[in-house]
Design a protein around this motif. Sequence first.
Motif, PDB file in Angstrom:
ATOM      1  N   TRP A 198      -5.071  -4.904  -9.628  1.00 25.84           N
ATOM      2  CA  TRP A 198      -5.148  -4.057  -9.085  1.00 25.84           C
ATOM      3  C   TRP A 198      -6.278  -4.380  -8.162  1.00 25.84           C
ATOM      4  O   TRP A 198      -6.544  -4.234  -6.589  1.00 25.84           O
ATOM      5  N   SER A 199      -7.330  -5.166  -8.391  1.00 24.05           N
ATOM      6  CA  SER A 199      -8.700  -5.824  -7.933  1.00 24.05           C
ATOM      7  C   SER A 199      -8.801  -6.433  -6.807  1.00 24.05           C
ATOM      8  O   SER A 199      -9.289  -6.151  -6.348  1.00 24.05           O
ATOM      9  N   SER A 200      -7.536  -7.610  -7.312  1.00 19.26           N
ATOM     10  CA  SER A 200      -7.160  -8.309  -5.992  1.00 19.26           C
ATOM     11  C   SER A 200      -6.755  -8.162  -4.863  1.00 19.26           C
ATOM     12  O   SER A 200      -6.116  -8.497  -3.976  1.00 19.26           O
ATOM     13  N   LEU A 201      -6.115  -6.844  -4.864  1.00 25.46           N
ATOM     14  CA  LEU A 201      -5.355  -5.855  -3.687  1.00 25.46           C
ATOM     15  C   LEU A 201      -5.865  -4.995  -3.096  1.00 25.46           C
ATOM     16  O   LEU A 201      -5.409  -4.064  -1.581  1.00 25.46           O
ATOM     17  N   ILE A 202      -7.375  -5.115  -2.865  1.00 26.66           N
ATOM     18  CA  ILE A 202      -7.996  -3.966  -2.290  1.00 26.66           C
ATOM     19  C   ILE A 202      -8.180  -4.388  -1.279  1.00 26.66           C
ATOM     20  O   ILE A 202      -8.199  -3.738  -0.445  1.00 26.66           O
ATOM     21  N   GLN A 203      -8.653  -6.132  -0.064  1.00 26.92           N
ATOM     22  CA  GLN A 203      -8.402  -6.142   0.626  1.00 26.92           C
ATOM     23  C   GLN A 203      -7.317  -6.201   1.491  1.00 26.92           C
ATOM     24  O   GLN A 203      -7.323  -5.840   2.729  1.00 26.92           O
ATOM     25  N   SER A 221       3.529  -9.951 -12.798  1.00 25.48           N
ATOM     26  CA  SER A 221       3.626 -10.262 -13.950  1.00 25.48           C
ATOM     27  C   SER A 221       2.281 -11.538 -14.621  1.00 25.48           C
ATOM     28  O   SER A 221       3.040 -11.943 -15.653  1.00 25.48           O
ATOM     29  N   GLU A 222       1.740 -12.559 -13.328  1.00 21.47           N
ATOM     30  CA  GLU A 222       0.706 -13.138 -14.144  1.00 21.47           C
ATOM     31  C   GLU A 222      -0.213 -12.313 -14.302  1.00 21.47           C
ATOM     32  O   GLU A 222      -0.846 -13.043 -15.389  1.00 21.47           O
ATOM     33  N   LEU A 223      -0.826 -11.599 -14.182  1.00 24.35           N
ATOM     34  CA  LEU A 223      -2.501 -11.678 -13.814  1.00 24.35           C
ATOM     35  C   LEU A 223      -2.386  -9.604 -15.020  1.00 24.35           C
ATOM     36  O   LEU A 223      -0.846  -9.448 -15.011  1.00 24.35           O
ATOM     37  N   SER A 224      -3.834  -9.790 -15.504  1.00 23.85           N
ATOM     38  CA  SER A 224      -3.434  -8.384 -15.977  1.00 23.85           C
ATOM     39  C   SER A 224      -3.621  -7.202 -15.054  1.00 23.85           C
ATOM     40  O   SER A 224      -3.667  -7.122 -14.104  1.00 23.85           O
ATOM     41  N   ASP A 270       4.895  -0.432   0.745  1.00 23.62           N
ATOM     42  CA  ASP A 270       4.755  -1.878   0.920  1.00 23.62           C
ATOM     43  C   ASP A 270       4.188  -2.391  -0.300  1.00 23.62           C
ATOM     44  O   ASP A 270       4.301  -3.634  -0.411  1.00 23.62           O
ATOM     45  N   LEU A 271       3.613  -2.137  -0.776  1.00 28.58           N
ATOM     46  CA  LEU A 271       3.402  -2.410  -2.145  1.00 28.58           C
ATOM     47  C   LEU A 271       4.398  -3.107  -2.896  1.00 28.58           C
ATOM     48  O   LEU A 271       4.504  -4.867  -2.650  1.00 28.58           O
ATOM     49  N   THR A 272       4.728  -2.325  -3.122  1.00 28.07           N
ATOM     50  CA  THR A 272       5.932  -3.377  -3.957  1.00 28.07           C
ATOM     51  C   THR A 272       7.586  -3.623  -3.178  1.00 28.07           C
ATOM     52  O   THR A 272       8.365  -4.187  -3.952  1.00 28.07           O
ATOM     53  N   SER A 273       6.833  -3.438  -2.140  1.00 26.63           N
ATOM     54  CA  SER A 273       8.320  -4.545  -1.520  1.00 26.63           C
ATOM     55  C   SER A 273       7.683  -6.375  -0.932  1.00 26.63           C
ATOM     56  O   SER A 273       8.357  -7.011  -1.003  1.00 26.63           O
ATOM     57  N   SER A 316       7.194  -9.509  -2.619  1.00 26.03           N
ATOM     58  CA  SER A 316       7.409 -10.417  -3.431  1.00 26.03           C
ATOM     59  C   SER A 316       6.368 -11.034  -4.489  1.00 26.03           C
ATOM     60  O   SER A 316       6.325 -11.815  -5.282  1.00 26.03           O
ATOM     61  N   GLN A 317       5.346 -11.317  -3.294  1.00 29.83           N
ATOM     62  CA  GLN A 317       4.082 -12.227  -3.376  1.00 29.83           C
ATOM     63  C   GLN A 317       3.306 -11.477  -4.901  1.00 29.83           C
ATOM     64  O   GLN A 317       3.036 -11.919  -5.909  1.00 29.83           O
ATOM     65  N   VAL A 318       3.469  -9.926  -3.954  1.00 29.82           N
ATOM     66  CA  VAL A 318       2.689  -9.163  -5.424  1.00 29.82           C
ATOM     67  C   VAL A 318       3.336  -8.929  -6.188  1.00 29.82           C
ATOM     68  O   VAL A 318       2.709  -8.649  -7.587  1.00 29.82           O
ATOM     69  N   LYS A 319       4.629  -8.984  -6.553  1.00 26.42           N
ATOM     70  CA  LYS A 319       5.310  -8.744  -7.282  1.00 26.42           C
ATOM     71  C   LYS A 319       4.755 -10.048  -8.594  1.00 26.42           C
ATOM     72  O   LYS A 319       5.105  -9.951  -9.915  1.00 26.42           O
TER      73      LYS A 319
END
Length: 694
Positions: free
Chosen positions: A618-623, A610-613, A598-601, A603-606
Amino acid sequence: MIAHLLCILSYNVNTFVILNVYAKLTMFCTTNSLPMDLLLKQGSLKQEVESFCYQIVSESHDQKVGILQSEDEQLQPSVSKNSEGELSRVKFMSNSNKITTFSKKPKRRKYDESYLSFGFTYFGNRDAPHAQCVLCKKILSNSSLAPSKLRRHLETKHAAYKDKDISFFKQHLDSPENNKPPTPKIVNTDNESATEASYNVSYHIALSGEAHTIGELLIKPCAKDVVMRMFDEQYSKKIDAVQLSNSTVARRIKDLAADIEEELVCRLKICDGFSLQLDESADVSGLAVLLVFVRYRFNKSIEEDLLLCESLQSNATGEEIFNCINSFMQKHEIEWEKCVDVCSDASRAMDGKIAEAVTLIKYVAPESTSSHCLLYRHALAVKTMPTSLKNVLDQAVQIINYIKARPHQSRLLKILCEEMGAQHTALLLNTEVRWLSRGKVLVRLFELRRELLVFMDSAFRLSDCLTNSSWLLRLAYLADIFTKLNEVNLSMQGKNVTVFTVFDKMSSLLRKLEFWASSVEEENFDCFPTLSDFLTEINSTVDKDICSAIVQHLRGLRSTLLKYFPATNDSHAWVRNPFTVTVKPASLVARDYESLIDLTSDSQVKQNFSELSLNDFWSSLIQEYPSVARRAVRVLLPFATMHLCETGFSYYAATKTKYRKRLDAAPHMRIRLSNITPNIKRICDKKTQKHCSH
């Protein structure tokens, strides 16, 4: 005065009472042998007469009277008058014995709508308003509600608008900006402001590592001079209220460090996990100092902070180190179960106090792992080299020590270099403890070879080395290779360096070593600029023996690095780049892999990837993806190097010098090595008393 009193009584009492008062007053004067004319001149006697009159009237059980405050005031009847020019009035109360005196009523001006033509509206109570300028919002007193005063404010403060009519000011008054409710302002007292200023200055003193006395001896006098020159002496005197004495700054620094520690403990209690980095060293006073850093996730990022800086009073054993850390954890109720990794400079095969402390930590934190600093591995790997190159390195160090160990020789070399127009005027001292010194030392020696050839005495046994081209060729190669190794070492240092970053750098270095060895075998030395330039300068080629030694060194260096950095399985490749995963990783269960899909699908996460370290991603995806994101953060939490401890000891040595041996440097280290900014406002609010004492 007696006549005045009788006049007042005539309005309120009968003739019998008047005569009774007069008779008793006469008896009073006769008893005290005083003529009545002196009563008006003696203030104390006047008060006695007044009290005596009150007593007489009170005994008559009739209406009580009030007395005027001054004999110079015009007497008025007790009937209250509402005229605004009334100076004073007397009120007669009921059957109580109290006398109430009323003074002059203050004059209150009313607001008139025509005052808007001067740019003024009213503020506050309509019956006793203040004047407020609609242009600058300045509030004037009620006494300023006069056309002349309002016009003067408009002409002096807002001369550009003095010819505007009333419609302009009415439009300005009705604008949305003026209709906003005023924002309440909280103004600190001078003591509160001075206390906050004292904490701010103390914070900067701790960050700079300067002595506490600099506040009172340098900062405060300079601040006073600046304020006096830029403003005036009145403002400059307020600087004296700021507490910056030696003892005060020390207390302020402890308060700031305690606030940072409190914030850090709160973060560790709510985080999912943390990793530790620890090391021990001795300071200038002989104390064994323990530094412990912690890495944890907070507010969608991975933070690094100083957990502990303590001096070990007795034995600096592994058990004492563990007890020091464990007591801190128990004191602040931090759970050991959250510890995921411990990084140190002790390898698994080594026996020592740090290794023993790591073993005890893993005992109380069963799920924790241990890792050996990758910088130490790199430093150990590059020490091996062929004998011919090792001899050149040792001889180069002896030449440097021959000059650096003699101050007179160093001064003469400096004069010679200046006269010859050399790029540098001094050699660098080689230090085995410092990993980066070897490359810089050899480069500086090779750059000053001509000056050293002139300077060196022929009696020195190594002076012939500077004229030997084979020796200089080996020296040029060593300067190049150690410079390249230093660049790799520096790229692995810094904050938020992950294991993936280090192994990527080492993988790149292994490939470069193979390429360099192949190039030297083909007698191509373009990858070593110093060696290549020297060959062009002397118009010569490299001997087979030198080429063989260089190739042997490069091949041996590669095999040693493979030993210290063995290839690992790619079970955590999905953490490095989740968008390249096509098969379920072995480290993930089915539910986590579904979440990864689900995460790799998304587009916003993708785009965020490319923009974040990697840490922030990964820390921003905890929620949104809690399960798989927490697994990824757990992989990223371990420290890769001991860079923070090495930096911390450098700061410690610069703060606790031989002139400050008795200093407790722990609060300073807490402030200098932490990313948390202390909340000075919160610290000041906790203080029950804010004063200017030192």
